[in-house]
Motif scaffolding. Structure first.
Motif, PDB file in Angstrom:
ATOM      1  N   GLY A  11       7.111  48.965  11.650  1.00 12.99           N
ATOM      2  CA  GLY A  11       8.305  48.800  12.483  1.00 12.99           C
ATOM      3  C   GLY A  11       8.971  50.131  12.746  1.00 12.99           C
ATOM      4  O   GLY A  11       8.328  51.183  12.738  1.00 12.99           O
ATOM      5  N   GLY A  12      10.268  50.112  12.954  1.00 13.71           N
ATOM      6  CA  GLY A  12      10.994  51.352  13.231  1.00 13.71           C
ATOM      7  C   GLY A  12      10.995  52.258  12.015  1.00 13.71           C
ATOM      8  O   GLY A  12      11.181  51.791  10.895  1.00 13.71           O
ATOM      9  N   ARG A  73       3.740  49.067  15.774  1.00 12.51           N
ATOM     10  CA  ARG A  73       4.046  47.652  15.972  1.00 12.51           C
ATOM     11  C   ARG A  73       2.740  47.004  16.414  1.00 12.51           C
ATOM     12  O   ARG A  73       2.022  47.558  17.241  1.00 12.51           O
ATOM     13  N   SER A  74       2.399  45.866  15.859  1.00 15.00           N
ATOM     14  CA  SER A  74       1.124  45.231  16.185  1.00 15.00           C
ATOM     15  C   SER A  74       1.311  43.754  16.508  1.00 15.00           C
ATOM     16  O   SER A  74       1.774  42.988  15.665  1.00 15.00           O
ATOM     17  N   PHE A  77      -1.347  41.403  14.542  1.00 15.70           N
ATOM     18  CA  PHE A  77      -1.071  40.997  13.158  1.00 15.70           C
ATOM     19  C   PHE A  77      -0.266  39.701  13.101  1.00 15.70           C
ATOM     20  O   PHE A  77      -0.247  39.020  12.072  1.00 15.70           O
ATOM     21  N   GLY A 103      11.443  46.750   8.092  1.00  9.82           N
ATOM     22  CA  GLY A 103      12.598  45.903   8.391  1.00  9.82           C
ATOM     23  C   GLY A 103      12.241  44.437   8.546  1.00  9.82           C
ATOM     24  O   GLY A 103      11.233  43.971   8.015  1.00  9.82           O
ATOM     25  N   ASN A 104      13.064  43.745   9.318  1.00 13.09           N
ATOM     26  CA  ASN A 104      12.951  42.290   9.457  1.00 13.09           C
ATOM     27  C   ASN A 104      11.563  41.817   9.897  1.00 13.09           C
ATOM     28  O   ASN A 104      10.975  40.939   9.264  1.00 13.09           O
ATOM     29  N   GLY A 105      11.065  42.387  10.987  1.00  8.76           N
ATOM     30  CA  GLY A 105       9.754  41.975  11.494  1.00  8.76           C
ATOM     31  C   GLY A 105       8.659  42.265  10.478  1.00  8.76           C
ATOM     32  O   GLY A 105       7.781  41.430  10.228  1.00  8.76           O
ATOM     33  N   SER A 106       8.727  43.451   9.889  1.00  8.16           N
ATOM     34  CA  SER A 106       7.707  43.844   8.912  1.00  8.16           C
ATOM     35  C   SER A 106       7.705  42.926   7.698  1.00  8.16           C
ATOM     36  O   SER A 106       6.654  42.583   7.167  1.00  8.16           O
ATOM     37  N   THR A 108       8.649  39.864   7.758  1.00  5.12           N
ATOM     38  CA  THR A 108       8.106  38.577   8.221  1.00  5.12           C
ATOM     39  C   THR A 108       6.585  38.623   8.117  1.00  5.12           C
ATOM     40  O   THR A 108       5.936  37.657   7.685  1.00  5.12           O
ATOM     41  N   GLY A 109       6.006  39.770   8.487  1.00  6.62           N
ATOM     42  CA  GLY A 109       4.562  39.966   8.345  1.00  6.62           C
ATOM     43  C   GLY A 109       4.143  39.899   6.884  1.00  6.62           C
ATOM     44  O   GLY A 109       3.131  39.281   6.537  1.00  6.62           O
ATOM     45  N   THR A 126      15.312  49.697   7.002  1.00  4.17           N
ATOM     46  CA  THR A 126      15.611  49.688   8.437  1.00  4.17           C
ATOM     47  C   THR A 126      16.986  50.295   8.656  1.00  4.17           C
ATOM     48  O   THR A 126      17.900  50.042   7.867  1.00  4.17           O
ATOM     49  N   ASP A 128      18.904  49.429  10.844  1.00  7.33           N
ATOM     50  CA  ASP A 128      19.768  48.396  11.437  1.00  7.33           C
ATOM     51  C   ASP A 128      20.667  47.703  10.409  1.00  7.33           C
ATOM     52  O   ASP A 128      21.682  47.106  10.772  1.00  7.33           O
ATOM     53  N   ARG A 172      19.760  47.048  16.885  1.00 14.42           N
ATOM     54  CA  ARG A 172      19.178  45.794  17.391  1.00 14.42           C
ATOM     55  C   ARG A 172      20.264  44.726  17.489  1.00 14.42           C
ATOM     56  O   ARG A 172      21.318  44.987  18.024  1.00 14.42           O
TER      57      ARG A 172
HETATM   58  P1  ATP Z   1      13.125  47.787  12.598  1.00 17.03           P
HETATM   59  O1  ATP Z   1      14.042  46.593  12.659  1.00 17.03           O
HETATM   60  O2  ATP Z   1      13.640  48.828  11.698  1.00 17.03           O
HETATM   61  O3  ATP Z   1      12.733  48.301  13.941  1.00 17.03           O
HETATM   62  P2  ATP Z   1      11.032  45.939  11.920  1.00 17.03           P
HETATM   63  O4  ATP Z   1      10.180  45.873  10.720  1.00 17.03           O
HETATM   64  O5  ATP Z   1      12.011  44.815  12.075  1.00 17.03           O
HETATM   65  O6  ATP Z   1      11.732  47.325  11.914  1.00 17.03           O
HETATM   66  P3  ATP Z   1       9.406  44.913  14.128  1.00 17.03           P
HETATM   67  O7  ATP Z   1       8.913  45.602  15.328  1.00 17.03           O
HETATM   68  O8  ATP Z   1      10.283  43.739  14.310  1.00 17.03           O
HETATM   69  O9  ATP Z   1      10.091  46.040  13.238  1.00 17.03           O
HETATM   70  O10 ATP Z   1       8.141  44.431  13.271  1.00 17.03           O
HETATM   71  C1  ATP Z   1       7.123  45.321  12.888  1.00 17.03           C
HETATM   72  C2  ATP Z   1       5.771  44.634  12.859  1.00 17.03           C
HETATM   73  O11 ATP Z   1       5.795  43.556  11.901  1.00 17.03           O
HETATM   74  C3  ATP Z   1       5.351  43.944  14.157  1.00 17.03           C
HETATM   75  O12 ATP Z   1       4.817  44.821  15.108  1.00 17.03           O
HETATM   76  C4  ATP Z   1       4.273  42.996  13.642  1.00 17.03           C
HETATM   77  O13 ATP Z   1       3.044  43.666  13.432  1.00 17.03           O
HETATM   78  C5  ATP Z   1       4.842  42.560  12.290  1.00 17.03           C
HETATM   79  N1  ATP Z   1       5.474  41.248  12.479  1.00 17.03           N
HETATM   80  C6  ATP Z   1       6.657  40.972  13.069  1.00 17.03           C
HETATM   81  N2  ATP Z   1       6.883  39.645  13.137  1.00 17.03           N
HETATM   82  C7  ATP Z   1       5.794  39.065  12.570  1.00 17.03           C
HETATM   83  C8  ATP Z   1       5.407  37.710  12.337  1.00 17.03           C
HETATM   84  N3  ATP Z   1       6.177  36.699  12.709  1.00 17.03           N
HETATM   85  N4  ATP Z   1       4.227  37.488  11.711  1.00 17.03           N
HETATM   86  C9  ATP Z   1       3.434  38.513  11.350  1.00 17.03           C
HETATM   87  N5  ATP Z   1       3.736  39.801  11.557  1.00 17.03           N
HETATM   88  C10 ATP Z   1       4.896  40.085  12.152  1.00 17.03           C
END
Ligand code: ATP
Length: 324
Positions: A11-12, A73-74, A77, A103-106, A108-109, A126, A128, A172
């Motif tokens: 993520g970020g 970001r993928s 995944f 962060g949040n998305g990561s 979640t992964g 993060t 944020d 965000r």
């Molecule tokens: P920041 O908020 O600091 O930018 P972040 O971790 O929230 O960081 P995201 O772009 O939301 O950044 O997520 C990073 C990566 O996490 C995504 O590109 C994806 O590979 C993975 N990811 C996000 N959501 C999911 C999901 N629901 N299931 C699996 N992988 C996920």
């Protein structure tokens, strides 16, 4: 019990990630485990970008901003097939545990991997500060100080020219960074996603600041606010003469991420990284390592994902009182 772990940043990027990578690596090596650095986040996990790490691999990085592992970001995944590929790759390399710094998305992964039975822990990272499970996340303090430096400079030029500035900061969907930057920067208002401020209310704040004899007016706007910088600047396009001050807009953008981590984030990254490993050593998986009060806190990823931490209403009120 795990014996060879991977570490990735996703993520970020956030200042302090390198301190966390270093701490994960050296804590795991101290336990007699092997460590593999995974380049480019989940994308690298799927393509097998693995680098064996020694204590020396993470030398001289604690003071560096960004992440030596690279982040990405993928979309792939997010699919079950993508995650199966990642798990297969790790099995082939004997990796039996993973620490995800992000962060949040990561996270979640990370939770998705945990649900598929893979041992994984997260480090709350993060700028944020929107992650449930940590009062403050890695990178926030440094990002805030960078935003402040910019606000201080804008204030100087604003005062010289009798101008109002709308300053957009990151975050965000969370207004933490904007609110704290407004409070610490002595701004006249913060426009944040959690509490709606209409363009007319912003106009009123600017007019009243002018009427009170202020030499400047600084309004910090969160990127995720309903009326963010572009919306506000567009609204004021034909109303500039009605504000008293001349109006300018500045977007701080990625400058906020780029700095060298301050002492707080170096220490936080070190504590959280070591904490995520310690939890694994104790057989605890599927948790986010964060900070509550001044203590490490472990929150099940299940309780963190899909949620956003709010801002304190009392701090919002305090910022308004201080702007008089
Ligand atoms: P920041 O908020 O600091 O930018 P972040 O971790 O929230 O960081 P995201 O772009 O939301 O950044 O997520 C990073 C990566 O996490 C995504 O590109 C994806 O590979 C993975 N990811 C996000 N959501 C999911 C999901 N629901 N299931 C699996 N992988 C996920």
């Amino acid at each position: 019990m795990v014996s060879k772990i991977g570490v990735l940043t996703s993520g970020g990027d956030a200042p302090g990630m390198n301190a966390a990578i270093r701490a994960v690596t050296r804590s795991a090596l101290d336990l007699g485990w092997e460590v593999v650095g995974v380049a480019h986040g989940y994308a690298g996990l799927m393509s097998g970008e693995f680098m064996p790490f020694t204590a020396r691999s993470v030398g001289g990085i604690i003071q560096q901003g960004g992440t030596i592992l690279g982040s990405a970001r993928s979309e792939e995944f997010k699919t079950v097939d993508g995650r199966k590929k990642a798990i297969r790759n790790m099995a082939q390399h004997g990796i039996d545990g993973l620490v995800v710094i992000g962060g949040n998305g990561s996270q979640t992964g990370a939770y998705s991997l945990h649900q598929m039975g893979f041992p994984v822990n997260g480090v709350a990272s993060t700028i944020d500060n929107d992650l449930v499970g940590s009062d403050i996340t890695l990178g926030v303090d440094t990002a805030l100080n960078i935003a402040l430096e910019a606000i201080d400079r804008l204030k100087t030029t604003a005062s010289s020219h009798n101008r109002a500035f709308l300053v957009e900061v990151m975050g965000r969907g969370c207004g933490y960074l904007a609110l704290m930057a407004a409070l610490a920067g002595g701004a006249e208002a913060a426009v944040i996603p959690e509490i709606e401020t209409t363009p007319e209310q912003v106009a009123d704040i600017i007019r009243k600041s002018y009427a009170r004899g202020k030499s400047h007016c600084i309004i910090v706007v969160a990127e995720g606010a309903k009326h963010e910088l572009d919306v506000l600047m567009d609204y004021f396009k034909d109303k500039k003469g009605e504000l008293g001050f001349e109006l300018r807009g500045t977007e701080l953008g990625h400058i906020q991420r780029g700095g060298e981590p301050g002492a707080f984030d170096r220490i936080l990254g070190t504590r959280l990284g070591a904490g995520a490993v310690e939890a694994m050593a104790n057989g605890t998986y599927g948790v986010l390592c964060g900070l509550k009060g001044n203590e490490l806190a472990y929150t099940p990823l299940a309780d963190c994902v899909g949620k956003t931490k709010g801002v304190s209403e009392s701090v919002y009120k305090l910022a308004s009182v201080m702007a008089k």
